[in-house]
Structures are given as C-alpha cells and as structure tokens.
Design a protein around this motif. Sequence first.
Motif, short mmCIF file in Angstrom:
data_model
loop_
_atom_site.label_atom_id
_atom_site.label_comp_id
_atom_site.label_asym_id
_atom_site.label_seq_id
_atom_site.Cartn_x
_atom_site.Cartn_y
_atom_site.Cartn_z
N GLU A 113 -7.62 6.34 -8.41
CA GLU A 113 -8.67 5.73 -7.60
C GLU A 113 -8.33 5.87 -6.12
N HIS A 114 -7.08 5.64 -5.78
CA HIS A 114 -6.67 5.79 -4.38
C HIS A 114 -6.81 7.24 -3.92
N ARG A 115 -6.35 8.15 -4.80
CA ARG A 115 -6.40 9.59 -4.47
C ARG A 115 -7.84 10.00 -4.11
N ASP A 132 -19.23 9.00 12.59
CA ASP A 132 -18.32 7.86 12.45
C ASP A 132 -17.87 7.74 10.99
N ILE A 133 -16.85 6.88 10.77
CA ILE A 133 -16.24 6.78 9.43
C ILE A 133 -17.29 6.40 8.38
N LEU A 134 -18.14 5.44 8.75
CA LEU A 134 -19.16 4.98 7.80
C LEU A 134 -20.10 6.11 7.39
N MET A 167 -14.47 -3.26 5.69
CA MET A 167 -13.65 -4.43 6.05
C MET A 167 -12.23 -3.97 6.36
N THR A 168 -11.73 -3.02 5.54
CA THR A 168 -10.38 -2.50 5.76
C THR A 168 -10.29 -1.83 7.13
N PHE A 169 -11.25 -0.97 7.43
CA PHE A 169 -11.17 -0.24 8.70
C PHE A 169 -11.32 -1.16 9.90
N LEU A 170 -12.20 -2.14 9.76
CA LEU A 170 -12.39 -3.07 10.89
C LEU A 170 -11.08 -3.80 11.21
C1 HEM Z 1 -0.96 1.44 16.06
C2 HEM Z 1 -1.89 1.33 15.16
C3 HEM Z 1 -1.65 1.33 13.67
C4 HEM Z 1 -0.51 1.09 12.95
C5 HEM Z 1 0.87 0.76 13.49
C6 HEM Z 1 -0.84 1.23 11.55
C7 HEM Z 1 0.07 1.10 10.52
C8 HEM Z 1 -0.24 1.26 9.19
C9 HEM Z 1 0.71 1.14 8.12
C10 HEM Z 1 2.19 0.81 8.27
C11 HEM Z 1 0.05 1.38 6.96
C12 HEM Z 1 0.63 1.34 5.55
C13 HEM Z 1 0.63 -0.06 4.99
C14 HEM Z 1 1.17 -0.11 3.59
O1 HEM Z 1 0.91 0.79 2.81
O2 HEM Z 1 1.89 -1.07 3.27
C15 HEM Z 1 -1.32 1.64 7.29
C16 HEM Z 1 -2.30 1.94 6.37
C17 HEM Z 1 -3.62 2.12 6.71
N1 HEM Z 1 -4.16 2.13 7.97
FE1 HEM Z 1 -3.17 1.93 9.71
N2 HEM Z 1 -2.17 1.51 11.45
C18 HEM Z 1 -2.71 1.61 12.70
C19 HEM Z 1 -4.01 1.92 13.03
C20 HEM Z 1 -5.01 2.18 12.13
C21 HEM Z 1 -6.36 2.55 12.47
C22 HEM Z 1 -6.88 2.72 13.90
C23 HEM Z 1 -7.05 2.67 11.30
C24 HEM Z 1 -8.48 3.04 11.07
C25 HEM Z 1 -9.30 3.49 11.96
C26 HEM Z 1 -6.12 2.39 10.22
C27 HEM Z 1 -6.43 2.41 8.88
C28 HEM Z 1 -5.51 2.31 7.86
C29 HEM Z 1 -5.86 2.43 6.44
C30 HEM Z 1 -7.25 2.64 5.87
C31 HEM Z 1 -4.68 2.33 5.72
C32 HEM Z 1 -4.49 2.44 4.21
C33 HEM Z 1 -4.17 3.89 3.88
C34 HEM Z 1 -3.92 4.15 2.41
O3 HEM Z 1 -3.43 3.26 1.69
O4 HEM Z 1 -4.20 5.28 1.97
N3 HEM Z 1 -4.89 2.11 10.77
N4 HEM Z 1 -1.48 1.57 8.66
#
Ligand code: HEM
Length: 541
Positions: A156-158, A313-315, A334-337
């Motif tokens: 599902e994640h993939r 945009d992402i949406l 919600m996640t992206f916000l």
């Molecule tokens: C300096 C800014 C950011 C940092 C330090 C950061 C850090 C992280 C970290 C450490 C994770 C992994 C968390 C885990 O698996 O336990 C993560 C996942 C994620 N982040 Fe970021 N993030 C940042 C900015 C953003 C931005 C700007 C977005 C979207 C526009 C975003 C969207 C996501 C999403 C959707 C995930 C989940 C990815 C997945 O599981 O495949 N993040 N982020």
Amino acid sequence: MPPKLPILVSSAAASMLLAHYAPAYAPGSRLQTFFLIAFTEFIAWATWRVIIYPNFISPLKGLPEPSGGSWWNGQASIIMAQPSGHPMREWIGAIPNDGLIRYTNWFNSERVLLTNPKTLAEVLSSKNYEFIKPAHFLDIIGKILGIGILFAEGDEHRTQRKNLMPAFSYRHIKDLYPVFWSKSTEMVERMSTAIQEDFPRDGSAANVVEVSDWSSRATLDIIGVAGMGRDFEALKNPDNELSKTYKNIFHPPKSARYLQVAGMFLPRWFLKSLPLKRNDEISEGSALIKQTCRDLIAAKKIRMEKGGADETDILSVALKSGSFEDENLVSQMMTFLAAGHETTSSSMQWAIYMMCRHPDVQTRLRDEIHSKLPSVRDAQAQITAADIDNCHYLQAVCKETLRLWAPVALTMRVAAQDETINGHPIPKGTLVVLAPLAINCSKHLWGDDAMDFKPERWLTDGVSNKNGGAESNYSFMTFLHGPRSCIGQGFANAEFACLLAAWIGKFETEFEDKDYVLEVKSGITSRPKNGLRVKLTEVEW
Ligand code: HEM
C-alpha cells in the motif's frame, strides 16, 4: 501491555474451580478470590516483564548499553529530562558499539538505537518493510497528520508513494521556486511593515519579532499554494484559524508528553475518553483540518472539471493519478499540510538562531545573497531554481543547520517479526530508534568538529558538495534515507533556502536578549523553547 484477556479468563476459571472443588482454600467470596488471583497473575507478569526478561533472558542483553539508570525504569528519567534525541547523541559518542546500542525506558521496555550507516541502511533500505511504524505513533499523531502515506505499510505504501512521487520530482519542484520566493518576499515585507507599525513610543523592544510566528505562517501559506493550490493567507492574517490550530497542536504542554508515554501502556480508548484539555484540542483541531482538506479537494475537483487540469500542485497530481478515494485523499492532504510546514518552520527557527550565534556567517551569507539574488523589493524580479541553487554558501548554511538541528530529532520503527540487524537477533515487537539528531552529530562520522557549526564542510572549492565531508550519505539523517525517506526533501530544501535568503538579505538579525540561553523544546519537531525573539535592522538591498 499486560495480556488482559488471558489474565481475566484464567483468574475467572481458577476462582470458579477453587469455589467448587476446594472452597476451604478460597480467600473470600468468588469475586474477592477472582481479584486476588488476577492481581497475583499481574504481579507475576510484571516481575517477568520488568525484571526477569530484560535483565536475564532478552536476546538484546549482550548489546552495549548506557550505564546507570533505574532498576525498573531504565533511562526513562534521563530521556524525560532532556530534549528528544539528546541522550542518544551522548551515548553514540561515548559507548563503544558495533552499530547497535540497547537501552531501556519506562518499566524497562527495551529499545535498540541504530548508531552507524551500516545498521541504518539495513533497517531503512534492505529491510524497510520488515521494520514498520509503531502503532502508538499512529494513535498519537495520526489524528492530525492523517493516516496517509506516512503511516501506510508494504504494498500500500509502495503504490501511494509511486502515485505521489511525480509531484516531488525535481522537474516539478523547479517550477515551484517562484512560489517559494514570492511567499518569502511577502513574509519579509510584512515583517518590515509590522515592526514599523508596532514601534512602541518608549522605544523598548523595538523591531523585535518572534521567529516561529512568521516562519510558521509563511510555510503554511507555501504548502497551501504549492501543495493544494490555495493561499491560506496566514501571513496576511495573524489570527488565521488553521495556523492557530497547528500552533496549539505542535506546541504541546509538558503534560502532553506524559500522555504520550501513558499511551504506550494504557489503552488509547481510555486515554482518549479522559476529560483532558489536550484531548479536546486534538479532536477540535483534527476536525478543522479534516474539513479544510475536504473543502480543498471539492474545490479542486470543480476547477479540474471546468478545465483547469494543467495545475501542478500535489493535490492535482494525486487527483489526476485517479488512485485515491476521496477520504484517503483527505488523509494524504492532512499529512502534507502538517508534515510540510512545521518541519520547515522549525528549520527556519534554527537557522535564525545560528545566524544570531554566528554574525560572521550571517554577514558572509548576506554578501552572497546581495550579489546573486534580486532584491525582495523588486516585485517584477523573476527567480529560478538555478539562481537559488547557485548560491552555494546559502546551500551550505541550510545544510549545516539541518545537520546540527534535525527538526525530526528522533523517530522509531518496530520489528514486525523476529528479525536480525547486523546479524544480531531482534525479537518481534522490539522498538528500533532512529535518531537523526544524534547520527548527524556523531564524531565517529563527522570528525572532532562534529558539534561545530561549519557551513564550509558543505563546500569544495566554493561549490556545494554532496556529503559534507562524511563518508556515507547515511551520516546525514535529517530526511532519513531509503523508500520511506522524506518525500518532500527537495521541496523543503528549496523553500528553506528561499525563506532564509529573503530574511537575511533584508534584515540584520540579532538576539533580543544579548544573554539568550538556548533551551530546546521537543515535540513532533524540536525548536527553541518559548520561541526565539530577535531584533531586526533593515539593510540596503
Ligand atoms: C526541513 C523540512 C523537513 C524535514 C526535516 C522532514 C523530515 C522527515 C522525516 C524524518 C521523515 C520520515 C519520518 C519517519 O518515517 O519516521 C519524513 C517523512 C515525510 N515527509 Fe518530510 N520533512 C520535511 C519537510 C517535508 C515537506 C515540505 C513535505 C511535503 C511537502 C514532507 C512530507 C513528508 C511525507 C509525506 C513523509 C512520509 C514519506 C513516506 O513515508 O513515504 N516533508 N519527513
């Protein structure tokens, strides 16, 4: 958690058998006997779980571990007393190990801390879906972050990642730089107006702003426009409801941390039903965020039906992929916000903090910005990805800030089944700790100056380099690595560079309090405790 059902069933059976066959041995009524047996079983289970198993039986027993700690609560008091990731930073430096350190937390529950690129790569890359997100994470933050890609597992994640990925390709992010720049210039222009309007008659506290107040509203607006095609206008309106909601939720009182710990031992339904202010805040916040996302999706669908299909945009990308049901899309948004704005806002707070601590770096950075970028006052100026990417010192300052002050200081995985890491047995259910803050500052990986703020480590002959001088890319864990690394990494880097360039280009920045002493506040992201108040002086640009 104690095995409630087996304890209840066996106690009920034992009390009935006793009453029937050997009533003389029953200590009281059937009910009293039941409770006494259940209590005895619970004590036996707790003795096993807290003392016997972790100290004598656990296969993790042979791993190196921190000394001291309580006989029944392990390192819990140290962990609670220090900001997230800080004890791990100390242990990684001080305890000789081969990639794994064991420690125990509340009631001696075991944790395995990953300490080098080899074990990190094994868990995050080759065994990515064998080490999954702990269920209590989902309970705690799922209501606010949505049960979207961040919490999906396996296939599902993939699939979700594959369908969202186009929105984060460099080809697409590159087109968003003008959005990042225009919101960055709006932020500093509004700051400039605000400090002029707020100038108190007695001259005290003149030109002072609270960094997170501005950075958080700017990043919310950016994710609104670039992520969903909607300007929330949080910069324009300081009382913006969405912005206030996130502030409430992401800046929890200390009591919320205790609630989080309690969540590991007590059933969530019980904690959630307690009449606590924090529960109300989360429920109301979650409802508002959900409704905002539903409205955004409905509005976007109407626009797309009317022919606005070229939006990037992402949406829009998610909708065009056709692979998300409406409610699932609400969770993704919600996640992206949430993931997309507090993290970058926290990076901005750390960058401004470092600029105040290192005025020489601030001056050098401003020189580069003034020489390579158009003034924020020039409303007609167009900015491209290449303009920002060519500011090599700016890139280095951003990277070094993200290294020393990883906003997500600590995250976790849990072994979905019996596993091994680096050949060492890891029983099913073991919590595995990933501590970006600690890895990023490890002397073993970065050298003796690991704790120093040195943007130059990210430059080779004045041009940005990839690894900052470290041997492995797993030495820089701010965004993690592997299939679950931060999908928004490129977005965040570009946005962060634009915000910092506009701020430092426009204002000379110093601490309001010359004797400011940093205290770190932990939460989902870490940042300066009680905010960071800085004094601004506008410069010619
Ligand atoms: C300096 C800014 C950011 C940092 C330090 C950061 C850090 C992280 C970290 C450490 C994770 C992994 C968390 C885990 O698996 O336990 C993560 C996942 C994620 N982040 Fe970021 N993030 C940042 C900015 C953003 C931005 C700007 C977005 C979207 C526009 C975003 C969207 C996501 C999403 C959707 C995930 C989940 C990815 C997945 O599981 O495949 N993040 N982020």
